[in-house]
Design a protein around this motif. Structure first.
Motif, PDB file in Angstrom:
ATOM      1  N   LYS A 146      -9.709   1.975  -6.671  1.00  0.00           N
ATOM      2  CA  LYS A 146      -9.104   1.075  -5.687  1.00  0.00           C
ATOM      3  C   LYS A 146      -7.898   0.375  -6.300  1.00  0.00           C
ATOM      4  CE  LYS A 146     -13.487   0.242  -3.277  1.00  0.00           C
ATOM      5  NZ  LYS A 146     -14.487  -0.763  -2.864  1.00  0.00           N
ATOM      6  N   GLN A 147      -7.061  -0.161  -5.435  1.00  0.00           N
ATOM      7  CA  GLN A 147      -5.825  -0.788  -5.898  1.00  0.00           C
ATOM      8  C   GLN A 147      -6.097  -1.941  -6.857  1.00  0.00           C
ATOM      9  OE1 GLN A 147      -2.533  -1.507  -3.118  1.00  0.00           O
ATOM     10  NE2 GLN A 147      -2.508  -3.646  -3.786  1.00  0.00           N
ATOM     11  N   ASN A 148      -7.032  -2.813  -6.534  1.00  0.00           N
ATOM     12  CA  ASN A 148      -7.323  -3.958  -7.395  1.00  0.00           C
ATOM     13  C   ASN A 148      -7.821  -3.517  -8.764  1.00  0.00           C
ATOM     14  OD1 ASN A 148      -6.570  -5.734  -5.395  1.00  0.00           O
ATOM     15  ND2 ASN A 148      -8.658  -6.100  -4.675  1.00  0.00           N
TER      16      ASN A 148
ATOM     17  N   THR B 105       0.817  -1.216   0.000  1.00  0.00           N
ATOM     18  CA  THR B 105       0.000   0.000   0.000  1.00  0.00           C
ATOM     19  C   THR B 105       0.853   1.269   0.000  1.00  0.00           C
ATOM     20  OG1 THR B 105      -0.104  -0.150   2.408  1.00  0.00           O
ATOM     21  CG2 THR B 105      -1.940  -1.101   1.160  1.00  0.00           C
TER      22      THR B 105
ATOM     23  N   PHE C 121      -4.126   6.656  -6.627  1.00  0.00           N
ATOM     24  CA  PHE C 121      -5.454   6.044  -6.509  1.00  0.00           C
ATOM     25  C   PHE C 121      -6.486   7.093  -6.071  1.00  0.00           C
ATOM     26  CE2 PHE C 121      -3.181   1.875  -5.158  1.00  0.00           C
ATOM     27  CZ  PHE C 121      -2.750   1.690  -6.463  1.00  0.00           C
TER      28      PHE C 121
ATOM     29  N   HIS D 261       1.653   5.239  -4.803  1.00  0.00           N
ATOM     30  CA  HIS D 261       0.485   4.670  -5.454  1.00  0.00           C
ATOM     31  C   HIS D 261      -0.819   5.164  -4.828  1.00  0.00           C
ATOM     32  CE1 HIS D 261       2.964   1.500  -7.557  1.00  0.00           C
ATOM     33  NE2 HIS D 261       2.031   1.715  -8.458  1.00  0.00           N
ATOM     34  N   HIS D 262      -0.845   5.272  -3.501  1.00  0.00           N
ATOM     35  CA  HIS D 262      -2.099   5.634  -2.843  1.00  0.00           C
ATOM     36  C   HIS D 262      -2.550   7.044  -3.226  1.00  0.00           C
ATOM     37  CE1 HIS D 262      -0.471   8.386   0.296  1.00  0.00           C
ATOM     38  NE2 HIS D 262       0.604   7.618   0.241  1.00  0.00           N
TER      39      HIS D 262
END
Length: 391
Positions: free
Chosen positions: A64-66, A3, A58, A54-55
């Protein structure tokens, strides 16, 4: 992906308005709005920041990450992005420019794929948008001046530059050999197996490479692809490589070269790797399939002329008594040759003949007497055997 991981962005060249036209009208119907948004956001961030968590990305796109991973993989599969994992907390994303409209619609399978997704009527609408009107020059005489009509320049050498420069789409790497009709291969696959990775140029090159290394035809590749797909929704090139190796072991082809070629350079450039493996790798079919797998790995890691690679394999097999070592060994030998200036088959042959001559002239028997250097040239013997006609 952690994360708290970060990523860096790289791109080969700036995009033009024509590029964005192709992206929005041709690519977007295939990859979707979300993947398109990720691509354009990547592009706009590429030269502004060094590393991005990354967060934060996003949150910017409210995904969302997925979902991000799913859309990122779509960009990878269609050739717009390359992803590298430097560590579990750092990723590198290389932004690839899109194909031109002509490349997309005519020169690749993407045009056919797009038609299957949006329908013939909608594709016809898009074709009108990208249509170019050409002037009628049939009754005209071309009086355009060429460079040498106006300029005097007395060298044919190209400029040598040791840095990477801006360029267009990276999907133009020449295949090692166009040994199969890839269009026919895709056509013969069951409809349920025709996934988007088939239209990825890098994936295509790997398939054609396998066909050349193992001397597979279209029917062979269809069987291999079907076997790799069993029990899976999506497959990787590694899974196909494994099935290609198993298929070789099961089929155990016997291949021979029928024509005798006078020129050694030309001969070594056209002979299939599988012929050399079948003739000179000792042991059973498992040993031979492992050798072909090693050669396939080596090709994936190195940009090397097929003739030089054939000679490299012959040279190693001779010195290892018919056993082909792991790919790292091949890499070390090839790196040594490259440092000594090997660029052609002739260069490689000359280098090894000089090395053989040196060993002969400096070899002493136990009584300190120089050995006779009258043994036959090993390459000549191999070539005679390799290209002898089979009944």
């Amino acid at each position: 992906m952690k994360t708290n991981s970060k990523f860096s962005l790289f791109m080969q060249t700036d995009l033009s308005s024509s590029d964005f036209k192709v992206l929005s009208l041709l690519y977007q119907p295939l990859i979707g709005i979300e993947a398109y948004a990720i691509y354009t956001t990547f592009y706009n961030l590429a030269r502004k920041v060094a590393e991005i968590p990354h967060h934060i990305f996003f949150d910017m796109l409210n995904i969302k990450q997925n979902d991000f991973i799913k859309y990122r993989e779509k960009l990878e599969a269609i050739g717009l992005l390359e992803t590298y994992e430097k560590s579990t907390s750092l990723y590198l994303y290389v932004i690839k420019p899109p194909f031109t409209a002509k490349q997309f619609l005519v020169d690749t399978f993407l045009g056919t794929y797009l038609e299957s997704e949006i329908g013939e009527k909608n594709l016809a609408f898009l074709l009108e948008i990208f249509k170019v009107n050409k002037p009628d020059t049939i009754e005209c005489k071309n009086i355009t001046k060429s460079f040498d009509d106006l300029y005097e320049f007395n060298t044919n050498e190209l400029l040598k530059v040791n840095v990477d420069l801006e360029g267009r789409n990276g999907n133009t790497t020449k295949l090692i050999r166009d040994s199969i009709d890839y269009n026919l291969f895709v056509e013969k696959l069951p409809r349920a197996l025709k996934t988007s990775n088939l239209f990825n140029e890098n994936f295509k090159q790997k398939i054609v490479q396998l066909a050349y290394v193992y001397q597979y035809n279209v029917e062979d590749l269809v069987s291999i692809y079907e076997n790799a797909h069993k029990g899976r929704k999506n497959i990787t090139i590694e899974q196909i490589n494994l099935q290609a190796k198993k298929y070789y072991e099961q089929k155990n082809k016997e291949l021979f070269v029928k024509e005798k070629i006078a020129n050694e350079d030309e001969a070594l450039s056209i002979v299939p790797f599988s012929v050399i493996v079948d003739k000179y790798v000792t042991g059973d079919v498992i040993n031979k399939s492992m050798a072909l797998d090693t050669i396939n790995d080596f090709i994936s890691q190195n940009n090397i002329d097929p003739g030089i690679l054939n000679f490299l394999v012959l040279f190693i097999l001779k010195n290892k008594n018919g056993a082909l070592p792991p790919v790292n060994y091949l890499n070390k030998v090839w790196e040594s040759w490259r440092k000594k200036g090997v660029q052609t088959v002739s260069d490689a042959m000359q280098l090894q003949r000089e090395a053989d001559e040196y060993r002969k002239n400096n070899a002493y028997s136990k009584n300190n007497t120089k050995k006779e250097a009258n043994e036959p040239d090993w390459l000549d013997e191999y070539m005679k055997d390799l290209f002898k006609k089979e009944d």
